[in-house]
Design a protein around this motif. Structure first.
Motif, PDB file in Angstrom:
ATOM      1  N   TRP A   1       1.366  -1.337  -0.294  1.00 65.28           N
ATOM      2  CA  TRP A   1      -0.057  -0.285   0.047  1.00 65.28           C
ATOM      3  C   TRP A   1       0.720   1.233  -0.427  1.00 65.28           C
ATOM      4  O   TRP A   1       2.356   1.625   0.857  1.00 65.28           O
ATOM      5  CB  TRP A   1      -0.789  -0.018   1.053  1.00 65.28           C
ATOM      6  N   ARG A   2       0.178   2.408  -0.870  1.00 62.80           N
ATOM      7  CA  ARG A   2       1.054   3.264  -0.624  1.00 62.80           C
ATOM      8  C   ARG A   2       0.010   4.452  -0.563  1.00 62.80           C
ATOM      9  O   ARG A   2      -0.848   4.695  -0.809  1.00 62.80           O
ATOM     10  CB  ARG A   2       1.558   3.896  -2.474  1.00 62.80           C
ATOM     11  N   SER A   3       0.328   5.225   0.544  1.00 65.85           N
ATOM     12  CA  SER A   3      -0.181   7.212   0.517  1.00 65.85           C
ATOM     13  C   SER A   3      -0.477   7.516  -0.033  1.00 65.85           C
ATOM     14  O   SER A   3       0.635   8.203  -0.921  1.00 65.85           O
ATOM     15  CB  SER A   3       0.523   7.101   1.818  1.00 65.85           C
ATOM     16  N   LEU A   4      -1.280   8.301  -0.724  1.00 66.36           N
ATOM     17  CA  LEU A   4      -1.943   9.449  -1.501  1.00 66.36           C
ATOM     18  C   LEU A   4      -1.965  10.567  -0.751  1.00 66.36           C
ATOM     19  O   LEU A   4      -2.602  10.963  -1.788  1.00 66.36           O
ATOM     20  CB  LEU A   4      -3.096   9.573  -2.414  1.00 66.36           C
ATOM     21  N   ASN A   5      -1.270  10.639   0.531  1.00 68.89           N
ATOM     22  CA  ASN A   5      -2.363  12.017   0.642  1.00 68.89           C
ATOM     23  C   ASN A   5      -0.917  13.695   0.718  1.00 68.89           C
ATOM     24  O   ASN A   5      -0.109  13.523   1.694  1.00 68.89           O
ATOM     25  CB  ASN A   5      -1.894  11.956   2.634  1.00 68.89           C
ATOM     26  N   ASN A   6      -0.768  13.647  -0.721  1.00 72.90           N
ATOM     27  CA  ASN A   6       0.029  13.863  -1.042  1.00 72.90           C
ATOM     28  C   ASN A   6      -0.752  15.901  -1.333  1.00 72.90           C
ATOM     29  O   ASN A   6      -1.104  16.234  -2.150  1.00 72.90           O
ATOM     30  CB  ASN A   6       0.433  13.632  -2.401  1.00 72.90           C
ATOM     31  N   ASN A   7      -0.510  16.696   0.501  1.00 75.45           N
ATOM     32  CA  ASN A   7      -1.229  17.603   0.679  1.00 75.45           C
ATOM     33  C   ASN A   7      -2.609  17.789   0.630  1.00 75.45           C
ATOM     34  O   ASN A   7      -4.207  18.437   0.222  1.00 75.45           O
ATOM     35  CB  ASN A   7      -1.081  18.924  -1.287  1.00 75.45           C
ATOM     36  N   TYR A   8      -3.407  16.599   0.879  1.00 76.13           N
ATOM     37  CA  TYR A   8      -4.777  16.360   1.357  1.00 76.13           C
ATOM     38  C   TYR A   8      -4.938  16.699   2.598  1.00 76.13           C
ATOM     39  O   TYR A   8      -4.272  15.842   3.368  1.00 76.13           O
ATOM     40  CB  TYR A   8      -4.476  14.257   0.805  1.00 76.13           C
ATOM     41  N   GLY A   9      -5.170  17.705   2.693  1.00 74.82           N
ATOM     42  CA  GLY A   9      -4.471  18.292   4.322  1.00 74.82           C
ATOM     43  C   GLY A   9      -6.064  18.493   5.073  1.00 74.82           C
ATOM     44  O   GLY A   9      -7.402  19.855   5.025  1.00 74.82           O
ATOM     45  N   VAL A  10      -6.454  17.423   5.410  1.00 77.49           N
ATOM     46  CA  VAL A  10      -7.725  17.313   5.953  1.00 77.49           C
ATOM     47  C   VAL A  10      -7.765  16.526   7.689  1.00 77.49           C
ATOM     48  O   VAL A  10      -8.327  16.816   8.185  1.00 77.49           O
ATOM     49  CB  VAL A  10      -8.888  16.151   5.691  1.00 77.49           C
ATOM     50  N   THR A  11      -6.101  16.918   8.371  1.00 76.43           N
ATOM     51  CA  THR A  11      -6.052  17.124   9.885  1.00 76.43           C
ATOM     52  C   THR A  11      -6.799  17.357  10.373  1.00 76.43           C
ATOM     53  O   THR A  11      -7.181  18.741  10.268  1.00 76.43           O
ATOM     54  CB  THR A  11      -4.292  17.294   9.587  1.00 76.43           C
ATOM     55  N   GLN A  12      -6.829  16.237  11.574  1.00 74.26           N
ATOM     56  CA  GLN A  12      -7.687  17.267  12.904  1.00 74.26           C
ATOM     57  C   GLN A  12      -6.591  17.863  13.950  1.00 74.26           C
ATOM     58  O   GLN A  12      -6.014  16.823  15.071  1.00 74.26           O
ATOM     59  CB  GLN A  12      -8.584  16.901  13.166  1.00 74.26           C
ATOM     60  N   PHE A  13      -6.768  19.318  14.036  1.00 74.81           N
ATOM     61  CA  PHE A  13      -5.495  20.042  15.399  1.00 74.81           C
ATOM     62  C   PHE A  13      -6.817  20.258  16.320  1.00 74.81           C
ATOM     63  O   PHE A  13      -7.221  20.607  16.184  1.00 74.81           O
ATOM     64  CB  PHE A  13      -4.553  20.390  14.563  1.00 74.81           C
TER      65      PHE A  13
END
Length: 841
Positions: free
Chosen positions: A514-526
């Motif tokens: 598996w490879r992450s596709l979170n490339n600038n997928y900015g949905v992090t919950q701070f």
């Protein structure tokens, strides 16, 4: 020493590990033989030995989220959000980046905010659609981060839905005849608010539509009502693009005019309403399945002519059947699968929300044609884990020094998909992914949530599986997985999966990659953020993904590094040495690091329990501390820190030891925020989750019997306190929740208070406010973080304006002001759209 069970240690890894292959790694970059022990990959036992950290419990996180959004009984908070959004449209506009007012409803765009990321972390995602002819064009949605688009197959994402009134996007549907037309359904309706106490912002605001591939969106006015507050699934007809279907909490709805009008075609009283729609590929008619019900009796319905006069008929409803997902085999539509959770109402039912069965019909889903291919009571233990956490219930078989534990999540993670060209090859997703190659009879493990350094590692909690539109099972075998960590891809959906009694024990038993596709997928919950003085170091505590960091001068693609695991909370950095870092995790547990690789628990002297009762780990908050407990460093004496629980705690030696510094707060309250008067370490104020604000002028000598004086400007959750750096007797407080004033000022260091919410269209809307900061060079300039973005005031709070500089209308949990190489910036940490900053001048 704060002790945790082995199970607790294992659970943490869902949040702490990098669950996907690193950037630039291909699916072929793994050992060639897959034999256990042939490569230096971390196994469970090694992880247990190295990471003595506590678990992440989403239920506690959601209870905390809810506590900040309390409302008076009978309040329709969805309506309050709608009214607040309308108020924002009438409010004055202001550009912090351009340092000027823009006027009400300004059309000028001043995109001065800089998105900092993380671009590599991701967050909970449930929807993905792919352009059928240009498959590098994909659209994804985060349940608190809106809609995102990639033009290059996931190498980089861009936000295209920040203008939506509601960013809780749960479902996407693309018009097969015109892929530039996309519908976005809002509201995550899987009963998180019941099981996990999730607050109302995860309710939706209807269905939105774009006709220009996401450049602009409009809400369908016909969905601006209670029937569309929870849009769980959407389908666009393959024969008529004007025909749409929506599964919502009140049933299945159909529109025959592209969403202009809707009629309910399937009414249900099932708990949770309808959660899944599945369309059989048939160009001549709309042959649909709908699954309704969760945490109670569920039923699968079918309608062979849903676009015409067909009837919805119950076809599957076995006793005890909970949430159920449905999948039709594209290459043989007569074959239909259903993945069902089990409802166990008995006290402490071990199988509650575990697998009930995988059902199959080879007669188009007709009544009486379904058979259970595998059930939750099968003698083969591995497939019974389809909706559970596999490794937790295989501790004994794996030889780990812990007892097996059932951890079931079928109400929350539940997805099934069939290989596009092989009706016998079926996928099921729960905490991990499984695959069957014989029509659902036997199963193998296809991912490992805890295997951070291994190609088989994939973030926990699977929500949707989407095959590439050109998948052929031979040279094109891509499959996309959406989970609590964002988006990932495998290039070989037919690689070997792990089978047998030790399958959960070793990720090398699987050849899946598996490879992450979170490339600038900015949905992090701070939850919180810290910026070190003039070094470019930014730290942030996040939900389910630990504490992250970035050095701004070295950033590339918004990639943040791992600092510590768990649910990241407050943090602090010694201004004298950025390598001395303090982080907190859920329940007020403090760790100290001397650099970025070595952390030790730093709770010596804290005699109050740092954990919830064992039986309450899933839903209860910790006994003596909030889930996110406040930690503040005294910048006048950086070895002195303050921690808030049911009483205040202080350390004077860099967390070498702690001592109580106050009597307990009244009424069982817990401290929620802390502030120290600039230049005076003896004056400390602290707010509670019940509304009281405590203060003492003898903070450095206070002990466990010291009673701090208190005031209560109003009842509610005190979310932040901030002194004016230029006028230290001026103190501000903010309140989360609904009802009552949200912003307060004291001119006597907290002894008395006055509300400053403003008036008319320049007033703060009635939504939760989470953070306030004061411009260090201009006492009249204030900044608020709210549930709907950032507000500013240039007159000390007499009036407020919307920050109109490209910043999204998103929950903004924390604001802070700090310098970077001589220039001042305002930093914003959001719950769903990552971290941002803008120059202050």
């Amino acid at each position: 020493m704060h002790k945790f069970s082995t199970a607790a240690v294992i659970l943490l890894l869902a949040a702490s590990a990098d669950h996907t292959a690193g950037p630039g790694r291909s699916d072929s970059g793994r050992p060639t033989d897959g034999v256990s022990g042939d490569a230096p990959r971390p196994l469970v036992e090694e992880v247990v030995r190295k990471l003595e950290r506590p678990p992440t419990f989403p239920g506690q996180a959601d209870a905390y989220y809810r506590s900040k959004r309390r409302a008076p009984r009978g309040t329709d908070t969805v309506e309050l959000y709608r009214l607040a959004a309308e108020r924002l449209g009438r409010m004055p506009r202001h550009s912090t980046g351009r340092r000027k007012a823009l006027g009400a409803a300004a059309t000028e765009v001043a995109a001065a905010w800089d998105f900092l990321g993380p671009g590599n972390v991701g967050g909970r995602s449930r929807a993905l659609v792919i352009h059928p002819k240009r498959p590098k064009f994909m659209y994804a949605a985060g349940v608190s981060g809106g809609v995102w688009k990639t033009r290059n197959g996931g190498r980089r994402w861009e936000p295209i839905g920040d203008e939506l009134v509601n960013l809780a996007v749960n479902a996407l549907a693309m018009d097969p005849a015109d892929p530039s037309v996309i519908y976005a359904g809002t509201g995550e309706g899987y009963f998180r608010e019941v099981v996990r106490g999730t607050a109302l912002p995860l309710r939706g605001a209807g269905i939105f539509k774009t006709e220009d591939a996401g450049d602009s969106w409009r809400r369908l006015g016909s969905t601006r009502n209670a029937n569309f507050q929870w849009v769980n699934d959407l389908v666009v007809s393959g024969r008529d693009p004007e025909t749409l279907y929506a599964a919502t909490r009140t049933g299945v709805w159909r529109s025959l005019d592209a969403g202009a009008r809707w009629s309910r075609v399937l009414k249900t009283s099932a708990r949770g309403g309808c959660l899944d729609l599945e369309a059989r590929p048939d160009p001549s008619r709309d042959f649909l399945f709908a699954s309704c019900g969760t945490l109670g009796q569920a039923t699968v319905y079918r309608n062979p002519d849903a676009g015409g006069d067909g009837d919805w008929t119950a076809v599957l409803s076995e006793p005890g059947m909970g949430r159920t997902s449905v999948a039709v085999a594209p290459s043989r539509p007569e074959t239909v699968y259903a993945l069902a959770a089990h409802n166990d109402a008995t006290p402490n039912g071990a199988r509650d929300q575990a697998l009930q069965a995988v059902y199959r019909s080879d007669a188009g889903g007709a009544p009486g044609s379904w058979e259970a291919r595998v059930s939750g009571t099968d003698p083969d233990k591995l497939p019974t884990m389809l909706l559970s956490n596999p490794v937790l219930n295989f501790f004994e078989e794996c030889g780990f020094n812990a007892s097996n534990e059932m951890f079931n999540m079928g109400w929350y993670v539940n997805t099934i998909a069939v290989d596009p060209v092989d009706p016998e090859r079926v996928w099921a997703g729960g905490v991990d992914l499984f695959r069957s190659d014989d029509g659902g009879s036997t199963w193998g493990l296809a991912s490992y949530w805890w295997a951070g350094g291994n190609d088989s590692g994939l973030h926990a909690d699977q929500h949707r599986l989407v095959f590439h539109p050109k998948y052929n099972g031979r040279n094109k075998k891509r499959l996309f997985a959406l989970n609590d960590g964002g988006i990932a891809r495998t290039n070989n959906a037919r690689a070997r999966v792990a089978t047998g009694p030790r399958a959960p024990c070793d990720p090398l038993l699987s050849r899946m990659s598996w490879r992450s596709l979170n490339n600038n997928y900015g949905v992090t919950q701070f939850y919180h953020g810290t910026v070190h003085v003039d070094s470019g170091l930014v730290l942030g505590g996040t939900q389910d993904n630990g504490t992250k960091n970035i050095f701004l001068q070295n950033r590339s693609g918004g990639s943040w590094g791992d600092v510590f695991g768990g649910d990241g909370g407050y943090s602090a950095v010694d201004p004298r040495d950025r390598r001395t870092i303090y982080v907190t995790i859920q329940g007020g547990v403090v760790f100290k690091g001397s650099g970025f690789g070595t952390f030790q628990e730093a709770t010596s002297g804290i005699t109050d329990s740092l954990e919830a009762d064992a039986a309450d780990h899933v839903t209860a908050t910790p006994r003596n501390f909030l889930f996110i407990a406040p930690l503040v460093m005294d910048l006048e004496a950086p070895d002195r820190l303050w921690l808030g629980g049911t009483r205040m705690w202080r350390t004077d030696n860099g967390a070498g030891s702690w001592a109580p510094a106050s009597a307990r707060a009244a009424g069982g309250a817990k401290f929620s925020t802390i502030a120290i008067q600039p230049g005076n370490s003896d004056l400390v104020v602290a707010g509670t989750d019940l509304g009281d604000i405590y203060r003492t002028a003898g903070a450095t000598s206070a002990g466990e019997s010291t009673v701090w004086s208190s005031t209560r400007p109003r009842a509610g959750f005190v979310s932040s306190l901030a002194f004016d750096p230029s006028a230290p007797d001026t103190l501000y407080a903010t309140y989360a929740g609904f009802g009552g004033a949200h912003v307060w000022r004291s001119d006597d260091a907290g002894a008395s208070w006055t509300s400053i919410d403003g008036r008319g269209d320049a007033a703060v809307p009635n939504v939760p406010v989470h953070s306030i900061v004061v411009h260090p060079g201009d006492s009249d300039r204030l900044y608020l973080g709210t549930d709907l973005g950032v507000l500013t005031s240039s007159d000390g709070g007499d009036s407020w304006a919307v920050e109109d500089t490209g910043f999204p209308s998103v929950v903004t949990e924390w604001l802070t002001i700090a310098g970077d190489r001589g220039e001042r910036f305002l930093y914003a940490f959001t719950h769903g759209r990552g971290a941002w900053r803008v120059p202050l001048g």
